[in-house]
Design a protein around this motif. Structure first.
Motif, mmCIF file in Angstrom:
data_model
loop_
_atom_site.group_PDB
_atom_site.id
_atom_site.type_symbol
_atom_site.label_atom_id
_atom_site.label_comp_id
_atom_site.label_asym_id
_atom_site.label_seq_id
_atom_site.Cartn_x
_atom_site.Cartn_y
_atom_site.Cartn_z
ATOM 1 N N PHE A 7 -0.121 -3.700 -9.043
ATOM 2 C CA PHE A 7 -1.502 -3.847 -9.484
ATOM 3 C C PHE A 7 -2.209 -5.037 -8.838
ATOM 4 N N HIS A 8 -3.541 -5.018 -9.073
ATOM 5 C CA HIS A 8 -4.399 -6.102 -8.609
ATOM 6 C C HIS A 8 -4.344 -7.215 -9.672
ATOM 7 N N ALA A 9 -3.456 -8.168 -9.474
ATOM 8 C CA ALA A 9 -3.199 -9.159 -10.523
ATOM 9 C C ALA A 9 -4.388 -10.086 -10.738
ATOM 10 N N GLY A 10 -5.163 -10.335 -9.700
ATOM 11 C CA GLY A 10 -6.261 -11.289 -9.811
ATOM 12 C C GLY A 10 -7.281 -10.908 -10.848
ATOM 13 N N ASP A 11 -7.580 -9.619 -10.954
ATOM 14 C CA ASP A 11 -8.586 -9.185 -11.927
ATOM 15 C C ASP A 11 -7.987 -8.308 -13.025
ATOM 16 N N GLY A 12 -6.662 -8.335 -13.170
ATOM 17 C CA GLY A 12 -6.024 -7.653 -14.294
ATOM 18 C C GLY A 12 -6.120 -6.140 -14.248
ATOM 19 N N ASN A 13 -6.258 -5.560 -13.059
ATOM 20 C CA ASN A 13 -6.360 -4.100 -12.923
ATOM 21 C C ASN A 13 -4.954 -3.523 -12.730
ATOM 22 N N LEU A 14 -4.408 -2.986 -13.818
ATOM 23 C CA LEU A 14 -3.037 -2.480 -13.806
ATOM 24 C C LEU A 14 -2.961 -1.049 -13.269
ATOM 25 N N HIS A 15 -1.831 -0.762 -12.617
ATOM 26 C CA HIS A 15 -1.546 0.610 -12.208
ATOM 27 C C HIS A 15 -0.099 0.945 -12.570
ATOM 28 N N PRO A 16 0.192 1.141 -13.864
ATOM 29 C CA PRO A 16 1.549 1.549 -14.242
ATOM 30 C C PRO A 16 1.849 2.952 -13.713
ATOM 31 N N LEU A 17 3.045 3.123 -13.209
ATOM 32 C CA LEU A 17 3.492 4.423 -12.694
ATOM 33 C C LEU A 17 4.603 4.912 -13.610
ATOM 34 N N VAL A 18 4.309 5.906 -14.419
ATOM 35 C CA VAL A 18 5.251 6.404 -15.423
ATOM 36 C C VAL A 18 6.096 7.508 -14.799
ATOM 37 N N LYS B 228 0.808 -1.214 0.000
ATOM 38 C CA LYS B 228 0.000 0.000 0.000
ATOM 39 C C LYS B 228 0.845 1.269 0.000
ATOM 40 N N ALA B 229 2.133 1.115 0.265
ATOM 41 C CA ALA B 229 3.025 2.289 0.224
ATOM 42 C C ALA B 229 3.584 2.529 -1.175
ATOM 43 N N CYS B 230 3.298 1.632 -2.115
ATOM 44 C CA CYS B 230 3.966 1.715 -3.425
ATOM 45 C C CYS B 230 3.759 3.061 -4.113
ATOM 46 N N PHE B 231 2.522 3.553 -4.102
ATOM 47 C CA PHE B 231 2.272 4.796 -4.839
ATOM 48 C C PHE B 231 3.049 5.965 -4.242
ATOM 49 N N PRO B 232 2.841 6.284 -2.964
ATOM 50 C CA PRO B 232 3.615 7.410 -2.427
ATOM 51 C C PRO B 232 5.114 7.140 -2.410
ATOM 52 N N ALA B 233 5.506 5.846 -2.315
ATOM 53 C CA ALA B 233 6.933 5.509 -2.265
ATOM 54 C C ALA B 233 7.649 5.823 -3.565
ATOM 55 N N MET B 234 6.901 5.938 -4.667
ATOM 56 C CA MET B 234 7.565 6.242 -5.936
ATOM 57 C C MET B 234 8.287 7.572 -5.880
ATOM 58 N N GLY B 235 7.855 8.448 -4.962
ATOM 59 C CA GLY B 235 8.553 9.718 -4.789
ATOM 60 C C GLY B 235 9.990 9.538 -4.354
ATOM 61 N N ARG B 236 10.332 8.340 -3.840
ATOM 62 C CA ARG B 236 11.723 8.077 -3.430
ATOM 63 C C ARG B 236 12.661 7.878 -4.625
ATOM 64 N N ILE B 237 12.068 7.501 -5.762
ATOM 65 C CA ILE B 237 12.927 7.231 -6.913
ATOM 66 C C ILE B 237 12.641 8.140 -8.105
ATOM 67 N N SER B 238 11.553 8.907 -8.028
ATOM 68 C CA SER B 238 11.249 9.817 -9.130
ATOM 69 C C SER B 238 10.485 11.011 -8.576
ATOM 70 N N SER B 239 10.921 12.198 -8.962
ATOM 71 C CA SER B 239 10.270 13.398 -8.429
ATOM 72 C C SER B 239 8.865 13.558 -8.960
ATOM 73 N N SER B 240 8.607 13.011 -10.140
ATOM 74 C CA SER B 240 7.289 13.152 -10.753
ATOM 75 C C SER B 240 6.905 11.838 -11.421
ATOM 76 N N TYR B 241 5.618 11.567 -11.440
ATOM 77 C CA TYR B 241 5.161 10.364 -12.133
ATOM 78 C C TYR B 241 3.661 10.417 -12.378
ATOM 79 N N TYR B 242 3.265 9.759 -13.437
ATOM 80 C CA TYR B 242 1.854 9.595 -13.748
ATOM 81 C C TYR B 242 1.380 8.276 -13.162
#
Length: 513
Positions: free
Chosen positions: A401-412, A354-368
């Motif tokens: 992402f939620h692999a069970g139902d194929g709901n992807l959350h790519p973070l660009v 559950k920390a994955c989204f906000p944690a992306m700030g540790r490796i990239s200043s900006s992301y979609y």
């Protein structure tokens, strides 16, 4: 709402007030004048201290969780009751002022983006749990109650399954608007599967009851139309939810693989083997690295992918299936399987996920943050396509992402204004890939303003016209959250039928997506 506890692009990179393309500065100014004329009535309705008009006050509301878009409302009203919401909506109706209902503002599709010069109706003061009826498995709440507060109100014997990552801040009203899911939607379903009834205010201020305490009400499924309509049909002021008994046993494991392909094979083997986990979440290498930097839970950063899998049910059922689950992961090539022996260990696994989204700030200043759905059997192919696109655009993309139902959350991931446009284009290519493989442009984040240009990728003109007819039946004056979901500006007075070129298109001043 969905995976929403996110830091979006650096605000310094966001353009100043972005008025939707179909709008104009003149119209925004006209709306501001109309709002000014009704401010005394709005203050009388909600209390002067709950009507914000100063620049430093309304700027708080000029974006939701998607900071790419901003628009300044003329006023923000914070009603304290359903009757005050109804009165605020009625005042806007009589003045012809568009309004946008807002929950916590954690959405990621711009669904709560204000109309420039319009009114925002914030529901943060409507946060009471009105009734708990565990004998009948239901709870009645106001829209400003947070997702996690619903389970707290009915626990420990019962719980409310939809659980967006932002559940500690996102509200049930926003969940209702976006038909939110979460990690456990694979087994338990989305918000729409748990809404029994709603009290709603139509755009002319009429209060209506749709559905009720019982499930499967007769007649057309208007409640089903309302859930997920992104605030474009009405604003809800009371929601009756179904809750279910807490499972007797819950067990969780984390499995690590050399590649997302191996992890995807494990997911397919688990599901086709007849096991329905409560949750199957996947993190790729970049997501693991970011989560580990943020949480330090001890996940191996050299792993190519991780699965977090949770089983729940009766003690005997979980015990029998858990052994199969572990061996299935190992047969699929898991390099390591960690079993949570305590609830605290399981909580650590989920903390990393559950920390994955906000944690992306540790490796990239900006992301979609992107949100799309594909058939689960296409996971490997689509993830490879995303990797190819990332290489082509020379940008990093993390996948969680939620692999069970194929709901992807790519973070660009991207850096600075120069790469922002390229990142946005790559995000669009990912959505097109989801559609190409038989999926959808959104799983749980909604369409809002962010994805409305992609609606024609999924729907033909007759479909969009049908959507518009439904919207006009609820909101014939287009005052409730206008400019969202539909790909092009449409008015309820437009003549339905085959496509005809708009005069602005002929003049080269507008284009059809």
């Amino acid at each position: 709402m969905s995976d929403t506890d996110v830091v979006q692009p650096d605000p310094a990179e966001v353009k100043p007030e972005q008025v939707p393309s179909e709008d104009s500065a003149e119209k925004a100014a006209e709306r501001r004048r109309a709002v000014e004329s009704v401010l005394p009535a709005l203050r009388e309705a909600a209390g002067a201290e709950h009507v914000y008009t100063e620049d430093h006050q309304v700027r708080t509301y000029e974006s939701d969780g998607l900071l790419h878009y901003r628009a300044r409302p003329a006023a923000v009203v914070l009603p304290g009751s359903a009757e005050e919401v109804r009165e605020a909506v009625r005042i806007c109706f009589e003045a012809g002022v568009p309004w946008v209902a807002r929950g916590a503002g954690s959405g990621l599709s711009g669904g709560a983006l204000p109309v420039a010069g319009g009114v925002v109706i914030g529901l943060s003061r409507l946060r009471r749990v009105l009734e708990v009826d565990l004998d009948n498995g239901r709870v009645v709440v106001e829209p400003g109650v947070t997702n996690v507060e619903v389970s707290a109100a009915v626990g420990p014997t019962h719980f409310y399954p939809p659980d967006p990552s932002s559940q500690i801040v996102c509200t049930i009203g926003g969940n209702f608007a976006e038909n939110s899911g979460g990690a456990h939607c694979f087994k338990y379903g989305f918000t729409t599967n748990y809404v029994l009834g709603a009290e709603a205010i139509l755009s002319d201020g009429t209060m209506v009851e749709i559905g009720g305490a019982a499930s499967d009400m007769p007649g057309f499924d208007l409640l089903g139309a309302l859930v997920g309509s992104e605030g474009t049909l009405a604003v809800v002021t009371k929601i009756t939810l179904r809750v279910i008994p807490t499972p007797e046993s819950v067990r969780t494991l984390a499995a690590f693989f050399d590649s997302v392909s191996d992890a995807g094979d494990a997911v397919s083997a688990i599901v086709t083997g007849g096991v329905i986990p409560a949750a199957i979440e996947m993190m790729d290498k970049l997501a693991i690295e970011a989560a580990e930097l943020a949480t330090g839970v001890g996940f191996p950063t050299d792993a190519g992918a991780a699965l977090i899998i949770e089983l729940d049910g009766s003690e005997s059922e979980v015990e029998a299936q858990f052994a199969d689950l572990e061996s299935t992961c190992e047969r699929a090539g898991a390099t390591e399987v960690r079993i949570a022996e305590t609830a605290e260990q399981a909580a650590l696994f989920w903390k990393a996920r559950k920390a994955c989204f906000p944690a992306m700030g540790r490796i990239s200043s900006s992301y979609y943050v992107q949100d799309g759905v594909i058939p689960r059997t296409k996971l490997t192919e689509v993830l490879q396509r995303i990797e190819d696109l990332a290489t082509e655009y020379e940008l990093r993309v993390a996948n969680v992402f939620h692999a069970g139902d194929g709901n992807l959350h790519p973070l660009v991931c991207y850096s600075g204004p120069d790469e922002a446009e390229k990142a946005e284009e790559l995000s669009g290519k990912i959505l097109e890939t989801c559609v190409e493989f038989g999926g959808s442009i959104t799983g749980e984040h909604g369409v809002g303003v962010d994805k409305k240009a992609y609606m024609p990728k999924m729907f033909g003109e007759p479909d969009l016209a049908a959507f518009q007819k439904l919207r006009c039946a609820f909101d014939p004056h287009a005052l409730a959250n206008p400019g969202k979901v539909m790909p092009t500006p449409r008015l309820c007075g437009e003549v339905p039928g085959p496509y005809r070129e708009h005069p602005l298109e002929r003049a080269g001043l507008a284009e059809r997506f």
